[in-house]
Design a protein around this motif. Structure first.
Motif, PDB file in Angstrom:
ATOM      1  N   THR A  79      -3.298 -27.314   6.002  1.00 27.75           N
ATOM      2  CA  THR A  79      -2.142 -28.153   5.907  1.00 27.75           C
ATOM      3  C   THR A  79      -0.990 -27.240   6.122  1.00 27.75           C
ATOM      4  OG1 THR A  79      -2.625 -29.455   3.417  1.00 27.75           O
ATOM      5  CG2 THR A  79      -4.040 -29.652   5.937  1.00 27.75           C
ATOM      6  N   GLY A  80       0.184 -27.751   5.750  1.00 25.79           N
ATOM      7  CA  GLY A  80       1.066 -27.995   5.367  1.00 25.79           C
ATOM      8  C   GLY A  80       1.586 -27.720   3.643  1.00 25.79           C
ATOM      9  N   ASP A  81       0.723 -27.831   3.524  1.00 23.78           N
ATOM     10  CA  ASP A  81       0.721 -28.225   1.881  1.00 23.78           C
ATOM     11  C   ASP A  81       0.468 -26.412   1.071  1.00 23.78           C
ATOM     12  OD1 ASP A  81       0.478 -30.706   1.648  1.00 23.78           O
ATOM     13  OD2 ASP A  81      -1.691 -30.789   1.722  1.00 23.78           O
ATOM     14  N   ASN A  82       0.119 -26.126   1.365  1.00 27.63           N
ATOM     15  CA  ASN A  82      -0.366 -24.364   1.080  1.00 27.63           C
ATOM     16  C   ASN A  82       0.620 -23.821   2.218  1.00 27.63           C
ATOM     17  OD1 ASN A  82      -1.718 -24.183   3.584  1.00 27.63           O
ATOM     18  ND2 ASN A  82      -3.612 -23.956   2.517  1.00 27.63           N
ATOM     19  N   GLY A  83       1.368 -23.801   2.817  1.00 25.73           N
ATOM     20  CA  GLY A  83       2.227 -23.067   4.032  1.00 25.73           C
ATOM     21  C   GLY A  83       1.446 -22.933   5.471  1.00 25.73           C
ATOM     22  N   PHE A  84       0.592 -22.827   5.156  1.00 23.91           N
ATOM     23  CA  PHE A  84       0.315 -22.865   6.670  1.00 23.91           C
ATOM     24  C   PHE A  84      -0.704 -23.758   7.553  1.00 23.91           C
ATOM     25  CE2 PHE A  84      -1.643 -19.118   3.680  1.00 23.91           C
ATOM     26  CZ  PHE A  84      -0.326 -18.266   4.228  1.00 23.91           C
ATOM     27  N   VAL A  85       0.095 -24.098   8.888  1.00 20.11           N
ATOM     28  CA  VAL A  85      -1.000 -24.792   9.569  1.00 20.11           C
ATOM     29  C   VAL A  85      -1.844 -24.603  11.208  1.00 20.11           C
ATOM     30  CG1 VAL A  85      -0.614 -26.759  11.447  1.00 20.11           C
ATOM     31  CG2 VAL A  85       1.156 -26.534   8.834  1.00 20.11           C
ATOM     32  N   ALA A  86      -3.140 -25.157  10.515  1.00 17.87           N
ATOM     33  CA  ALA A  86      -3.892 -24.469  11.521  1.00 17.87           C
ATOM     34  C   ALA A  86      -3.459 -24.865  13.161  1.00 17.87           C
ATOM     35  CB  ALA A  86      -5.033 -25.377  11.935  1.00 17.87           C
ATOM     36  N   TRP A  87      -3.394 -23.661  14.180  1.00 17.13           N
ATOM     37  CA  TRP A  87      -2.711 -23.878  15.564  1.00 17.13           C
ATOM     38  C   TRP A  87      -2.775 -24.335  16.183  1.00 17.13           C
ATOM     39  CZ3 TRP A  87      -4.831 -21.701  19.620  1.00 17.13           C
ATOM     40  CH2 TRP A  87      -4.160 -21.589  21.120  1.00 17.13           C
ATOM     41  N   SER A  88      -2.527 -24.451  17.522  1.00 15.56           N
ATOM     42  CA  SER A  88      -2.869 -25.471  18.631  1.00 15.56           C
ATOM     43  C   SER A  88      -1.466 -25.721  19.293  1.00 15.56           C
ATOM     44  CB  SER A  88      -3.512 -26.515  18.489  1.00 15.56           C
ATOM     45  OG  SER A  88      -3.108 -27.662  17.883  1.00 15.56           O
ATOM     46  N   GLN A 122      -1.300  -8.435   3.567  1.00  7.50           N
ATOM     47  CA  GLN A 122      -0.953  -8.695   1.801  1.00  7.50           C
ATOM     48  C   GLN A 122       0.062  -7.960   1.733  1.00  7.50           C
ATOM     49  OE1 GLN A 122      -3.273  -9.816   0.007  1.00  7.50           O
ATOM     50  NE2 GLN A 122      -4.496 -10.448   1.611  1.00  7.50           N
ATOM     51  N   ALA A 123       0.328  -6.957   2.675  1.00  3.12           N
ATOM     52  CA  ALA A 123       1.514  -5.558   2.175  1.00  3.12           C
ATOM     53  C   ALA A 123       3.064  -6.988   2.476  1.00  3.12           C
ATOM     54  CB  ALA A 123       1.796  -4.870   3.036  1.00  3.12           C
ATOM     55  N   VAL A 124       2.949  -7.552   3.667  1.00  3.29           N
ATOM     56  CA  VAL A 124       4.445  -8.547   4.076  1.00  3.29           C
ATOM     57  C   VAL A 124       3.976  -9.488   4.018  1.00  3.29           C
ATOM     58  CG1 VAL A 124       5.379  -8.595   6.516  1.00  3.29           C
ATOM     59  CG2 VAL A 124       4.318  -6.654   5.778  1.00  3.29           C
ATOM     60  N   LEU A 125       3.366 -10.399   4.707  1.00  2.00           N
ATOM     61  CA  LEU A 125       3.236 -11.523   5.726  1.00  2.00           C
ATOM     62  C   LEU A 125       2.500 -12.663   4.201  1.00  2.00           C
ATOM     63  CD1 LEU A 125       1.505 -11.833   8.884  1.00  2.00           C
ATOM     64  CD2 LEU A 125       3.603 -12.451   8.241  1.00  2.00           C
ATOM     65  N   TYR A 126       2.576 -12.319   3.425  1.00  2.00           N
ATOM     66  CA  TYR A 126       1.145 -13.840   1.831  1.00  2.00           C
ATOM     67  C   TYR A 126       2.447 -13.115   1.272  1.00  2.00           C
ATOM     68  CZ  TYR A 126      -2.356 -14.677   4.853  1.00  2.00           C
ATOM     69  OH  TYR A 126      -3.337 -15.385   5.731  1.00  2.00           O
ATOM     70  N   THR A 127       3.208 -12.085   0.624  1.00  2.68           N
ATOM     71  CA  THR A 127       4.434 -11.938  -0.657  1.00  2.68           C
ATOM     72  C   THR A 127       5.245 -12.698  -0.345  1.00  2.68           C
ATOM     73  OG1 THR A 127       5.886 -10.483   1.075  1.00  2.68           O
ATOM     74  CG2 THR A 127       4.366  -9.500   0.073  1.00  2.68           C
ATOM     75  N   ALA A 128       5.747 -12.951  -2.063  1.00  2.62           N
ATOM     76  CA  ALA A 128       6.610 -14.155  -1.996  1.00  2.62           C
ATOM     77  C   ALA A 128       7.931 -13.937  -1.477  1.00  2.62           C
ATOM     78  CB  ALA A 128       6.598 -13.984  -3.829  1.00  2.62           C
ATOM     79  N   GLU A 129       7.973 -12.688  -1.518  1.00 10.80           N
ATOM     80  CA  GLU A 129       9.719 -12.919  -1.057  1.00 10.80           C
ATOM     81  C   GLU A 129       9.741 -13.161   0.694  1.00 10.80           C
ATOM     82  OE1 GLU A 129      12.953  -9.086   0.508  1.00 10.80           O
ATOM     83  OE2 GLU A 129      11.293  -8.590  -0.318  1.00 10.80           O
ATOM     84  N   ILE A 130       8.333 -13.067   1.305  1.00  8.87           N
ATOM     85  CA  ILE A 130       8.720 -13.692   3.013  1.00  8.87           C
ATOM     86  C   ILE A 130       8.083 -15.379   3.038  1.00  8.87           C
ATOM     87  CG2 ILE A 130       6.848 -13.413   5.213  1.00  8.87           C
ATOM     88  CD1 ILE A 130       8.729 -11.280   4.672  1.00  8.87           C
ATOM     89  N   ARG A 131       7.031 -15.328   1.977  1.00 11.09           N
ATOM     90  CA  ARG A 131       6.792 -16.782   1.997  1.00 11.09           C
ATOM     91  C   ARG A 131       8.238 -17.892   1.663  1.00 11.09           C
ATOM     92  NH1 ARG A 131       1.350 -18.458   1.276  1.00 11.09           N
ATOM     93  NH2 ARG A 131       1.884 -20.253   1.291  1.00 11.09           N
ATOM     94  N   LYS A 184       8.755  -5.760   5.954  1.00  4.76           N
ATOM     95  CA  LYS A 184       9.143  -6.824   5.557  1.00  4.76           C
ATOM     96  C   LYS A 184      10.724  -7.453   6.634  1.00  4.76           C
ATOM     97  CE  LYS A 184       7.780  -7.158   0.596  1.00  4.76           C
ATOM     98  NZ  LYS A 184       7.793  -6.193  -0.284  1.00  4.76           N
ATOM     99  N   SER A 185      10.894  -6.499   6.167  1.00  5.41           N
ATOM    100  CA  SER A 185      12.881  -6.424   6.884  1.00  5.41           C
ATOM    101  C   SER A 185      12.349  -6.834   8.693  1.00  5.41           C
ATOM    102  CB  SER A 185      13.259  -5.359   7.385  1.00  5.41           C
ATOM    103  OG  SER A 185      12.867  -4.152   7.814  1.00  5.41           O
ATOM    104  N   THR A 186      11.476  -6.184   9.998  1.00  7.17           N
ATOM    105  CA  THR A 186      11.530  -7.041  11.153  1.00  7.17           C
ATOM    106  C   THR A 186      11.158  -8.319  10.754  1.00  7.17           C
ATOM    107  OG1 THR A 186      10.208  -5.030  11.734  1.00  7.17           O
ATOM    108  CG2 THR A 186       9.790  -7.166  12.901  1.00  7.17           C
ATOM    109  N   VAL A 187      10.303  -9.425  10.188  1.00  9.39           N
ATOM    110  CA  VAL A 187       9.568 -10.334   9.754  1.00  9.39           C
ATOM    111  C   VAL A 187      11.637 -11.139   9.100  1.00  9.39           C
ATOM    112  CG1 VAL A 187       8.255 -12.046   8.406  1.00  9.39           C
ATOM    113  CG2 VAL A 187       7.748 -10.064   9.450  1.00  9.39           C
TER     114      VAL A 187
END
Length: 443
Positions: A309-318, A349-358, A415-418
């Motif tokens: 859910t949005g509570d942890n920043g993620f939403v299940a895709w559909s 681990q290297a990009v998407l889940y880092t604090a900067e990207i979140r 990170k720069s791409t995202v």
């Protein structure tokens, strides 16, 4: 920041994404130039696979064998290894094409969506690790293949090493592979098989070069007692791979299934130990192996799917959720991932889940959606097919405007791409993005 728009399909891509997936822009279809370009990219992607963490330990076993082989034996083993790699790629392609022709939407790595296959592969890695550790010494026959992998001679071992290298390469996607596989899946079977064969040629080429090049072999240390130590050391990556595979099976079929598979591995090890004893012990060993197979095939209670859910920043895709979010004025980022996908895990681990990207997702108001393909999902398979992909990872960024198509990000993220992609769909950038699209269209 500029974007290019495909006037035939309406697809919008950033210039960076186009550069990292060069052959996606090839529209010549069956032309010789377009096919040759794809074959070269496939071969390059196959060569890079040798550096992936899931392949490198297996390849090291064969390289280790080169240090104590004669020239004729080294050449023969390299060519048999190459035959194993290429034929395995073609076989996987044939199965994939047959399933697609039968109406099942599958892609690269589809075999790892089966808990049974994952558990069987984990068992194999346990046995290979024991053989390299020197604990297990088996006679001739099927199980001797593991010993051959340590470079103790035997063309059948070389062929099996090639087969195993392809099997363990399934969780990895090297750069350029996604483009080549996406091209292959949309082409006639003969062309698709040719692309997969090129992947195999690229993957086998470094070992062939090492077998023939005296210059490259100069970098190999001289044979000595260190080889036995290194052989034993190489067992530990195999044990680690087995642990990871048991974990994947647990994610797919539940913790009870994972516990049963681990108990099966214990029975398998006991059976292999007893097999070296008397005839009576061999009978008990056979029962242990049968028990291991039974436990590996047993399935516990299917785990309940936890919907993010949005509570942890993620939403299940559909598809419906993507449409609803965009109609509500939100941009959406879709992460098509799987627990068995090494490239996906590395990107996360290297990009998407880092604090900067979140923080960037939160700041720009972009919804992060996860499409989990660990187990087979026909809707996710259809999503991949719509975007010309036959494997993962796949990263899609949908602008808030439902009329605009998704951007496709590179398979290997930075990170720069995202950050740049998120900024392009942030509120207030709509005019600039539209202007960039019109400018690209004029060009």
């Amino acid at each position: 920041r500029y974007f290019a728009i495909n006037l035939d399909t309406g697809e919008v891509r950033s210039i960076e994404a186009l550069a990292s997936n060069t052959a996606d822009a090839v529209t010549e279809g069956g032309t010789d130039a377009g096919l040759l370009r794809i074959l070269l990219l496939a071969a390059l992607g196959g060569a890079i696979l040798n550096l992936m963490p899931c392949v490198f330990p297996v390849l090291s076993l064969k390289v280790l064998g080169f240090a104590r082989s004669s020239e004729a034996d080294r050449h023969a083993q390299a060519w048999i290894y190459a035959l194993g790699v290429v034929s395995s790629f073609v076989l996987v392609a044939g199965v994939l094409i047959a399933l697609q022709q039968a109406g099942r939407a599958v892609g690269w790595g589809f075999q790892l969506q089966s808990p049974g296959f994952v558990i069987a592969l984990a068992y194999l890695f346990v046995v290979m690790g024991l053989a390299l550790s020197g604990w297990l010494h088996l006679g001739a026959g099927l199980m001797n293949t593991g010993s051959d992998l340590a470079g103790r001679g035997g063309l059948s071992g070389s062929f099996f090493t090639g087969v195993l290298a392809v099997v363990v390469a399934s969780p990895c996607t090297a750069p350029f592979m996604g483009t080549a596989l996406g091209y292959a899946v949309a082409r006639p079977p003969a062309t698709a098989l040719l692309v997969f064969a090129a992947l195999g040629v690229g993957m086998a080429a470094p070992l062939l070069a090492l077998s023939y090049s005296a210059v490259l072999r100069r970098f190999m240390p001289r044979p000595g007692p260190w080889m036995q130590t290194l052989q034993q050391l190489l067992a530990f990556p195999l044990y680690a791979t087995a642990i990871w595979l048991f974990w994947v099976a647990g994610k797919q079929a539940g913790v009870d299934t994972m516990a049963a598979a681990l108990a099966g591995a214990l029975l398998l090890v006991m059976g292999l130990w007893l097999w070296q004893g008397s005839n009576w012990a061999k009978g008990v060993a056979a029962l242990c192996v049968l028990g291991a197979i039974g436990l590996g095939a047993w399935r516990g209670e299917t785990p309940r799917t936890v919907q993010p859910t949005g509570d942890n920043g993620f939403v299940a895709w559909s598809d419906s959720e993507v449409r609803a979010r965009r109609e509500a004025g939100q941009a959406v980022f879709v992460d098509v991932t799987a627990d068995w996908c090494i490239t996906c895990i590395a990107n996360e681990q290297a990009v998407l889940y880092t604090a900067e990207i979140r923080d960037a997702f939160e700041r720009t108001g972009v919804t992060y959606m996860v499409a989990d393909w660990t187990s087979y999902n026909a809707d996710i398979a259809a999503l991949l097919r719509r975007h010309g992909r036959t494997g993962i990872p796949l990263y899609l960024l949908y602008p808030a405007d439902p009329e605009l198509p998704a951007q496709t990000l590179p398979q290997v993220l930075t990170k720069s791409t995202v950050l740049e992609a998120l900024q392009s769909v942030a509120p207030g950038n709509g005019l600039r993005v539209a202007s960039g699209e019109r400018e690209a269209e004029k060009i």
